[in-house]
Design an enzyme around this catalytic site. Structure first.
Site, PDB file in Angstrom:
ATOM      1  N   LEU A 261       0.848  -1.192   0.000  1.00 14.85           N
ATOM      2  CA  LEU A 261       0.000   0.000   0.000  1.00 14.85           C
ATOM      3  C   LEU A 261       0.880   1.238   0.000  1.00 14.85           C
ATOM      4  O   LEU A 261       0.546   2.254   0.586  1.00 14.85           O
ATOM      5  CB  LEU A 261      -0.902   0.010   1.238  1.00 14.85           C
ATOM      6  CG  LEU A 261      -2.183  -0.831   1.177  1.00 14.85           C
ATOM      7  CD1 LEU A 261      -2.990  -0.663   2.450  1.00 14.85           C
ATOM      8  CD2 LEU A 261      -3.044  -0.482  -0.040  1.00 14.85           C
TER       9      LEU A 261
ATOM     10  N   CYS B 143       7.773  -8.795 -13.643  1.00 15.58           N
ATOM     11  CA  CYS B 143       6.584  -9.628 -13.441  1.00 15.58           C
ATOM     12  C   CYS B 143       5.251  -8.885 -13.513  1.00 15.58           C
ATOM     13  O   CYS B 143       4.411  -9.224 -14.339  1.00 15.58           O
ATOM     14  CB  CYS B 143       6.682 -10.333 -12.095  1.00 15.58           C
ATOM     15  SG  CYS B 143       8.005 -11.544 -12.076  1.00 15.58           S
TER      16      CYS B 143
HETATM   17  C1  UDX Z   1       6.698  -9.456  -7.903  1.00 14.87           C
HETATM   18  C2  UDX Z   1       5.822 -10.209  -6.872  1.00 14.87           C
HETATM   19  O1  UDX Z   1       5.883  -9.571  -5.601  1.00 14.87           O
HETATM   20  C3  UDX Z   1       6.282 -11.642  -6.766  1.00 14.87           C
HETATM   21  O2  UDX Z   1       5.469 -12.336  -5.863  1.00 14.87           O
HETATM   22  C4  UDX Z   1       6.198 -12.240  -8.145  1.00 14.87           C
HETATM   23  O3  UDX Z   1       6.500 -13.577  -8.153  1.00 14.87           O
HETATM   24  C5  UDX Z   1       7.073 -11.474  -9.117  1.00 14.87           C
HETATM   25  O4  UDX Z   1       6.665 -10.121  -9.139  1.00 14.87           O
HETATM   26  P1  UDX Z   1       9.099  -8.289  -7.899  1.00 14.87           P
HETATM   27  O5  UDX Z   1       8.847  -8.000  -9.356  1.00 14.87           O
HETATM   28  O6  UDX Z   1      10.433  -8.780  -7.490  1.00 14.87           O
HETATM   29  O7  UDX Z   1       8.028  -9.383  -7.388  1.00 14.87           O
HETATM   30  O8  UDX Z   1       8.807  -6.932  -7.123  1.00 14.87           O
HETATM   31  P2  UDX Z   1       7.834  -6.400  -5.968  1.00 14.87           P
HETATM   32  O9  UDX Z   1       8.542  -6.323  -4.679  1.00 14.87           O
HETATM   33  O10 UDX Z   1       6.533  -7.115  -5.989  1.00 14.87           O
HETATM   34  O11 UDX Z   1       7.612  -4.890  -6.474  1.00 14.87           O
HETATM   35  C6  UDX Z   1       7.038  -4.637  -7.752  1.00 14.87           C
HETATM   36  C7  UDX Z   1       6.956  -3.155  -8.031  1.00 14.87           C
HETATM   37  O12 UDX Z   1       5.926  -2.568  -7.264  1.00 14.87           O
HETATM   38  C8  UDX Z   1       8.205  -2.345  -7.731  1.00 14.87           C
HETATM   39  O13 UDX Z   1       8.423  -1.437  -8.790  1.00 14.87           O
HETATM   40  C9  UDX Z   1       7.877  -1.605  -6.440  1.00 14.87           C
HETATM   41  O14 UDX Z   1       8.574  -0.395  -6.360  1.00 14.87           O
HETATM   42  C10 UDX Z   1       6.386  -1.387  -6.610  1.00 14.87           C
HETATM   43  N1  UDX Z   1       5.653  -1.280  -5.346  1.00 14.87           N
HETATM   44  C11 UDX Z   1       5.614  -2.343  -4.473  1.00 14.87           C
HETATM   45  C12 UDX Z   1       4.948  -0.109  -5.046  1.00 14.87           C
HETATM   46  O15 UDX Z   1       4.962   0.864  -5.823  1.00 14.87           O
HETATM   47  N2  UDX Z   1       4.245  -0.047  -3.882  1.00 14.87           N
HETATM   48  C13 UDX Z   1       4.175  -1.090  -3.005  1.00 14.87           C
HETATM   49  O16 UDX Z   1       3.497  -0.946  -1.984  1.00 14.87           O
HETATM   50  C14 UDX Z   1       4.888  -2.263  -3.309  1.00 14.87           C
END
Ligand code: UDX
Length: 405
Positions: free
Chosen positions: A237, A247
């Site tokens: 959030l 992903c």
């Molecule tokens: C994601 C999923 O979490 C994982 O379970 C799946 O298998 C692969 O994709 P990942 O791509 O490593 O993993 O990154 P993640 O930590 O999920 O973050 C994704 C993106 O969302 C990042 O750019 C992060 O900065 C953004 N994000 C994450 C937000 O903007 N707000 C948040 O609250 C959480």
């Protein structure tokens, strides 16, 4: 157990290293022989905290190779090759190529699909190739990959019980809940989970847009208040410049396309993608409203990777922001602790960069950017990831805070 892993990217490398550390004998295969040479010489081409150490520690029972024949005699083979999108649709060529290659040297192994594949893929492969196929989708987060593999929130295994149980045994050490189900459910769980995460982020980003227009509102506090509700939960959030990575953008796109072919429109996931796509425009607008014309300004951008603790820039919103600022005519210099891209002007440390800078923009949530709080800065600081304490700055502009423009 003798285990093979095909595709030594983030997922494959981490799976191989963790399973080797649990006492298995691992043959890790990739068709890129240059990459294999680097793994074999200890020059690990992937930045992931703890990975290099784990690989070096388990050198004895972790062999890297480009030769499929080395997989003879393995009992379980994990397939962790990429499944990129082609025109918005998933491309399964690498998966199919891996399966044919396995089939040509080893008929008995249980093949475990770790790659993200659309529902039905595993069963189709089983019928076409007459192999034992189990789906075991991966949920690790980059930057946290070792811990996520050692102690995942859950292990999902899809397939016939006899084979699924064998794969479940491999992951027993984690003490995580293990759900054994159909291949289709397992494949769906992966897409549904990633789509839900993308939606959660876009949801809070839309609330952030609203907060900018309401005096005394701040999305940080709104998210905190929402997160106490156990039905909502505090994670994912965090408002910011949007989600990126290898992903969430790819999987939501492929899932929408897949559903379309079944005659279903994924309206919520589409909306989540739309919200994400306008994030960069939003932050540029905030900057223009608060500091004026961007063209000609000298801007220090902190972070270029898609998130902290990784050098991965795939679908990075930070990288998109960089190009958007350049397009506006800004003179942008970047500091990122590990990520370097050709053609971008970098500086060695934040302190080195500060001379004659007009504004700073935080684009990735690296913890070390908190050092800005101690610098007594007079220039505008735009926090695109909401990692800084607004009270430590004279001119703080944060995503999701009231903007009197
Ligand atoms: C994601 C999923 O979490 C994982 O379970 C799946 O298998 C692969 O994709 P990942 O791509 O490593 O993993 O990154 P993640 O930590 O999920 O973050 C994704 C993106 O969302 C990042 O750019 C992060 O900065 C953004 N994000 C994450 C937000 O903007 N707000 C948040 O609250 C959480």
């Amino acid at each position: 157990m003798n285990i093979g892993v095909i595709g030594i990217g983030f997922v494959g490398a981490v799976t191989a290293a963790v399973l080797a550390d649990q006492g298995n004998s691992i043959i890790a295969l990739d068709i890129d022989s240059d990459k294999i040479a680097r793994f074999n010489s200890g020059d690990i081409p992937i930045f992931e905290p703890g990975l290099k150490e784990l690989i070096l520690k388990n050198k004895k029972n972790l062999k890297f190779t480009a030769d499929y024949r080395m997989l003879r005699g393995t009992e379980i083979i994990f397939v962790a090759v990429p499944t990129p999108n082609l025109n918005g649709k998933i491309n399964l060529d690498y998966v199919y190529r891996a399966i044919s290659s396995i089939k040509s040297i080893n008929n008995d192994a249980i093949i475990v699909i770790k790659s993200t594949v659309i529902p039905g893929t595993g069963s189709k492969i089983k019928d076409e190739f007459n192999v034992n196929i189990v789906s075991n989708p991966e949920f690790l987060r980059e930057g946290n990959a070792i811990e996520d593999t050692l102690h995942p929130d859950r292990v999902i295994i899809g397939g016939e019980e006899e084979y699924a149980e064998k794969v479940a045994n491999v992951w027993k050490f984690s003490n995580s809940p293990i759900l054994i189900t159909t291949r289709e459910n397992a494949e769906l769980i992966k897409y549904a989970s990633n789509s839900f995460l993308a939606t959660k982020i876009s949801f809070i980003n839309e609330i952030a847009n609203l907060c900018q227009k309401i005096p005394n509102a701040d999305v940080e506090t709104v998210a905190k208040g929402m997160g106490y509700d156990r039905r909502i939960g505090p994670l994912f959030l965090k408002a910011g410049i949007g989600y990126g990575g290898s992903c969430l953008p790819k999987d939501t796109e492929a899932f929408i396309k897949y559903a379309e072919e079944l005659g279903e429109e994924m309206k919520i996931i589409k909306a989540a993608r739309n919200v994400n796509e306008e994030r960069i425009e939003r932050i540029i607008k905030i900057m223009e409203n608060k500091i004026g014309k961007i063209g000609g300004l000298k801007i220090l951008q902190l972070g270029i990777s898609f998130k902290e603790n990784t050098n991965d820039v795939r679908e990075s919103q930070a990288l998109k922001l960089y190009y958007a600022l350049i397009k506006k005519g800004a003179n942008v210099i970047v500091f990122d602790p590990v990520s370097k891209i050709e053609g971008i002007r970098y500086c060695e440390s934040i302190k080195d960069c500060l001379i004659s800078i007009d504004a700073i923009v935080v684009a990735t949530e690296w913890a070390e950017f908190k050092i800005l709080e101690e610098m007594d800065l007079k220039i505008p600081v735009i926090d695109g990831r909401r990692i800084l304490n607004p009270e430590k700055f004279e001119r703080f502009i944060g995503i999701g805070r009231y903007c009197d423009d």
